[in-house]
Design an enzyme around this catalytic site. Structure first.
Site, PDB file in Angstrom:
ATOM      1  N   GLN A 166      20.550  27.285  29.084  1.00 26.42           N
ATOM      2  CA  GLN A 166      21.730  26.750  28.708  1.00 26.42           C
ATOM      3  C   GLN A 166      22.369  24.539  29.236  1.00 26.42           C
ATOM      4  O   GLN A 166      23.453  24.630  28.695  1.00 26.42           O
ATOM      5  CB  GLN A 166      22.856  27.666  30.149  1.00 26.42           C
ATOM      6  CG  GLN A 166      22.990  29.500  29.957  1.00 26.42           C
ATOM      7  CD  GLN A 166      23.421  30.254  30.875  1.00 26.42           C
ATOM      8  OE1 GLN A 166      22.838  29.752  32.550  1.00 26.42           O
ATOM      9  NE2 GLN A 166      23.125  31.253  30.388  1.00 26.42           N
ATOM     10  N   SER A 192      14.531  31.857  25.938  1.00 28.11           N
ATOM     11  CA  SER A 192      15.384  32.175  25.517  1.00 28.11           C
ATOM     12  C   SER A 192      16.083  30.888  24.481  1.00 28.11           C
ATOM     13  O   SER A 192      17.273  30.913  23.637  1.00 28.11           O
ATOM     14  CB  SER A 192      16.800  32.208  26.345  1.00 28.11           C
ATOM     15  OG  SER A 192      16.529  33.267  27.219  1.00 28.11           O
ATOM     16  N   ASP A 309      19.255  39.325  27.163  1.00 26.42           N
ATOM     17  CA  ASP A 309      19.911  40.611  27.261  1.00 26.42           C
ATOM     18  C   ASP A 309      19.607  41.786  27.575  1.00 26.42           C
ATOM     19  O   ASP A 309      20.455  42.722  27.946  1.00 26.42           O
ATOM     20  CB  ASP A 309      20.952  39.919  27.709  1.00 26.42           C
ATOM     21  CG  ASP A 309      21.695  38.299  28.598  1.00 26.42           C
ATOM     22  OD1 ASP A 309      20.984  38.798  29.917  1.00 26.42           O
ATOM     23  OD2 ASP A 309      22.119  37.581  27.750  1.00 26.42           O
ATOM     24  N   ARG A 340      16.187  40.199  38.269  1.00 28.40           N
ATOM     25  CA  ARG A 340      16.046  41.542  37.351  1.00 28.40           C
ATOM     26  C   ARG A 340      14.972  42.031  37.343  1.00 28.40           C
ATOM     27  O   ARG A 340      15.175  43.328  36.725  1.00 28.40           O
ATOM     28  CB  ARG A 340      17.131  41.223  35.630  1.00 28.40           C
ATOM     29  CG  ARG A 340      18.235  41.021  36.070  1.00 28.40           C
ATOM     30  CD  ARG A 340      19.103  40.655  34.559  1.00 28.40           C
ATOM     31  NE  ARG A 340      20.211  40.173  35.002  1.00 28.40           N
ATOM     32  CZ  ARG A 340      21.061  40.239  34.136  1.00 28.40           C
ATOM     33  NH1 ARG A 340      20.447  39.197  33.105  1.00 28.40           N
ATOM     34  NH2 ARG A 340      22.575  39.744  34.499  1.00 28.40           N
TER      35      ARG A 340
END
Length: 430
Positions: A166, A192, A309, A340
């Protein structure tokens, strides 16, 4: 609010996939950065995309919306001089807008979720903005973050991609607007990469020219570009749909999900391939995934970096697979709304799953007979954890109680409505 998930042997029915959160936030942003009026058809409605709606309006965009579309008149390269922005718990929205906010003279991003987004680091982006002459005041890389910008400079910018892609996306949205040409070098590794591909796809649709190396580690961006006002259509969301597909896979099911394009650039599209590898009976054509689950699954090994995700939902399915499954290259799961890996696996163990963690791996020793359940579990304010634990609850022998399950609204407010429509036995409790 808390939620009870009761054992549910069968799911049946058809639903339209919710709209993609990732594409919605990107389309809203490029529409705001255009001079003129853009239209976004089928935008997602969730806490994350609503955070982007709220912030672009604070920055000067005009947004008019009906049930089908959002019409946005942008502020171009001249955002309003705003003193404060509140992104809620939306990490991607924060990072994208930290770049754009550097065009403002002085703006502070407030900390409204100290136990979630407030704990997440943003040092790598702060360092990159510093190279562009932007002053950033922060607390160990965390919110609240004050940006004193106004005149960011292009040129050579280096950014780490180890924690999140990001940061790179934020720079890709900003640099075309600068007076100078820019060159971005990604240091270390890039997590990612598929999501960077989505950013580049949206930028190209908005008329922006970016020259990217094949491995996405080097970019040349001409300066003095303008975002063009365009019409965009948001595709269905694979990350949210992953939990619905996993739920269909672990039960006796006949479930049809619509609006999931076969040729999507969403990395989480891999959930379909993983479920096939787990020998789940399904078809995927005409933008529809049709699962006729029988609850029998085989173990799998999967590189989760391309489908970050969807990993938690795939792990939930693997809990009931025959054999030992391994999800590797997933360290960046540790830097999300919660850790996570550690936090999620702790809750899975409470429910009766047999799971192990490594720094960058999740190992699942499947229990095809099901798990015990009958416990209260903590979802750590994390929408993906909530959805994945719901999948596990469907095959537990006793009901699972998920605390604070309303946080699913961060990405998929209709998740439990959709699950109930398919026959899942879920109910809210106070």
């Amino acid at each position: 609010m808390d939620l009870i998930v009761k054992p549910t042997p069968r799911l049946e029915g058809e639903i339209g996939a919710l709209s993609s959160k990732n594409y919605t936030t990107r389309y809203l942003l490029v529409a705001a950065l255009a001079e003129g009026t853009s239209t976004v058809y089928f935008p997602a409605h969730s806490e994350d995309s609503d955070a982007m709606r709220r912030c672009i309006q604070d920055l000067g965009a005009v947004l008019v919306e009906d049930e089908e579309k959002a019409v946005i008149t942008g502020f171009g390269r001249h955002p309003r001089d705003v003193k404060e922005l509140n992104v809620g718990n939306a990490g991607a929205v924060l990072r994208f807008l930290m770049g754009i906010a550097s065009l403002c003279p002085d703006v502070t991003f407030v900390n409204t979720y100290p136990d979630s987004l407030g704990k997440r680091p943003h040092d790598d982006l702060i360092t990159a903005l510093g190279q562009m002459g932007v002053q950033v005041e922060h607390h160990d890389g965390r919110l609240p973050i004050r940006i004193r910008g106004g005149q960011p400079k292009g040129g050579l910018i280096q950014v780490s991609g180890t924690v999140s892609s990001q940061y790179l996306s934020a720079l890709l949205f900003l640099t075309p607007l600068l007076a100078e040409d820019s060159e971005i070098e990604v240091l270390d590794d890039l997590k990612s990469k598929v999501v960077v591909g989505q950013t580049l796809e949206v930028l190209a649709q908005a008329g922006i020219v970016i020259h990217a190396s094949e491995d996405y580690m080097h970019f040349r961006i001409p300066g003095n570009q303008s975002y063009q006002a365009k019409t965009y259509t948001v595709q269905g969301d694979y990350p949210g749909s992953a939990a619905v597909l996993a739920a269909a896979a672990v039960t006796d099911s006949d479930v049809l999900l619509k609006r999931l394009p076969v040729e999507s650039k969403q990395g989480e599209r891999a959930v379909v391939d993983v479920l096939r590898m787990m020998q789940v009976p399904l078809t995927h054509d005409n933008d529809e995934v049709h699962v006729r689950g029988n609850g029998k699954l085989k173990s799998v090994e999967f590189d989760g970096d391309a489908a970050t995700d969807a990993v938690l939902a795939m792990v939930a399915a693997a809990v009931f697979a025959e054999g030992t499954s391994r999800f590797y290259n997933v360290e960046n799961l540790r830097y999300k709304e919660c850790d996570r890996i550690t936090d999620y696996l702790a809750e899975l163990r409470k429910a009766g799953a047999n799971v192990e963690e490594r720094q960058a791996e999740i190992i699942v020793h499947g229990r095809p007979e099901g798990v015990e359940g009958g416990v209260e579990i903590n979802a750590h304010y994390d929408h993906r954890v909530i959805m994945a634990l719901t999948v596990v609850g469907l095959r537990a022998k006793q009901p699972l109680k998920i605390k604070d399950a309303h946080h699913v609204a961060k990405s998929y407010p209709q998740f439990f409505d959709h699950m109930q429509a398919l026959g899942a036995r879920v109910e809210w409790v106070k």
